[in-house]
Design an enzyme around this catalytic site. Structure first.
Site, short mmCIF file in Angstrom:
data_model
loop_
_atom_site.label_atom_id
_atom_site.label_comp_id
_atom_site.label_asym_id
_atom_site.label_seq_id
_atom_site.Cartn_x
_atom_site.Cartn_y
_atom_site.Cartn_z
N SER A 174 0.83 -1.20 0.00
CA SER A 174 0.00 0.00 0.00
C SER A 174 0.86 1.24 0.00
CB SER A 174 -0.89 0.00 1.25
OG SER A 174 -1.52 1.25 1.45
N TYR A 187 -2.40 -1.13 10.37
CA TYR A 187 -2.46 -1.48 8.95
C TYR A 187 -1.20 -1.02 8.23
CZ TYR A 187 -4.13 -1.27 4.07
OH TYR A 187 -4.27 -1.39 2.71
#
Length: 283
Positions: A174, A187
């Site tokens: 990401s 995350y």
């Protein structure tokens, strides 16, 4: 500890694409050219979002697909229908990738159905927004790592006996791996681990002829954020802070996975592609 941390239910994740409005755009944007003809791919988190778009595009390029999903059977069945509409075979396997035993079963079911594995796409993931680090429970922290990074280790370990020279592994990291995210501390940490895992695993496997790369999407319109993965304030302006000023669509990301999964990228391993709306990162 048991095989997997008990699933948390603090939100609606991972979320149903069938309930999302507007619907994400998963449709392949060009005709296929046989770049994955006769091959077999496992796509975790393949029921919706980026995973669905990857399944659709891989099928158009000639691959049979094992669609791995957690609990959204309606989405998984729709993705299976999409793959079959492209003239390819598909199986939908419900599994929590945070469990080593379930990952073993995913691979066993894939081999039983198709007899081989050529591409492994580690795409399953979860996120839970928290403004304050003290709000992150131990259960949530363990669960996020269990799914996002432990699951990749487990899937690769399970698949390795069936991966031969020429196989490819593509991991979903990401933009938060490079930029961080103040409300996604756990995350973002897992995504940093995935980037490092990709580079280390590439070094480990390149001598066997197995290439390992990753894709680091920016803000993409999938069920993950609207169904509880982002705060209401962030969701109201989702993607506006990118240079392009908008969120991306899954079918704008899937071609990056295809590139890394086919021979077009034959001289690439240990690398990360960045479909993120123009954000510059040192990746």
């Amino acid at each position: 500890m048991s095989d997997t941390v008990e699933m948390i239910h603090e939100d609606a994740l991972p979320g149903h694409e069938s309930a999302l409005e507007p619907k994400p755009e998963w449709q392949p944007r060009y005709p296929g050219s046989g770049r994955l003809a006769g091959q077999v791919a496992i796509v975790t988190g393949g029921d919706s979002g980026i995973g669905r778009a990857v399944c659709a595009l891989f099928a158009r390029e000639g691959a049979d697909i094992a669609i791995v999903y957690l609990c959204e059977s309606d989405d998984a069945e729709e993705t299976r229908r999409i793959v079959e509409a492209e003239g390819r075979r598909a199986i939908a396997i419900t599994a929590d990738v945070g469990s080593r035993k379930m990952c073993d079963r995913v691979v066993a079911d894939t081999i039983a159905a198709f007899g081989r594995i050529d591409v492994l796409v580690n795409n399953a993931g979860e996120q839970h927004p928290d403004d304050d680090i003290t709000d992150i429970t131990e259960q949530q922290l363990r669960r996020t790592f269990q799914t996002n990074i432990f699951g990749m280790f487990f899937m690769v370990q399970a698949a390795m006996p069936h991966l031969s020279a020429g196989a490819r592994i593509v991991n979903s990291t990401s933009v938060t791996s490079y930029q961080g995210s103040k409300e996604l501390l756990d995350y973002s940490s897992t995504k940093g681990a995935i980037t490092a895992f990709t580079r280390a695993l590439s070094e480990n496997l390149v001598g066997k002829g197995i290439r390992v790369n990753a894709v680091a999407p920016g803000p993409i319109w999938t069920p993950l954020n609207p169904m509880g993965g982002a705060s209401p304030d962030k969701l109201a302006h989702f993607g506006e802070d990118t240079p392009m000023g908008r969120p991306g669509q899954p079918n704008e990301v899937a071609p990056a996975y295809l590139f890394l999964a086919c021979d077009d990228s034959s001289y690439m391993s240990g690398q990360v592609l960045h479909p993120n709306g123009g954000t510059i990162v040192n990746g």
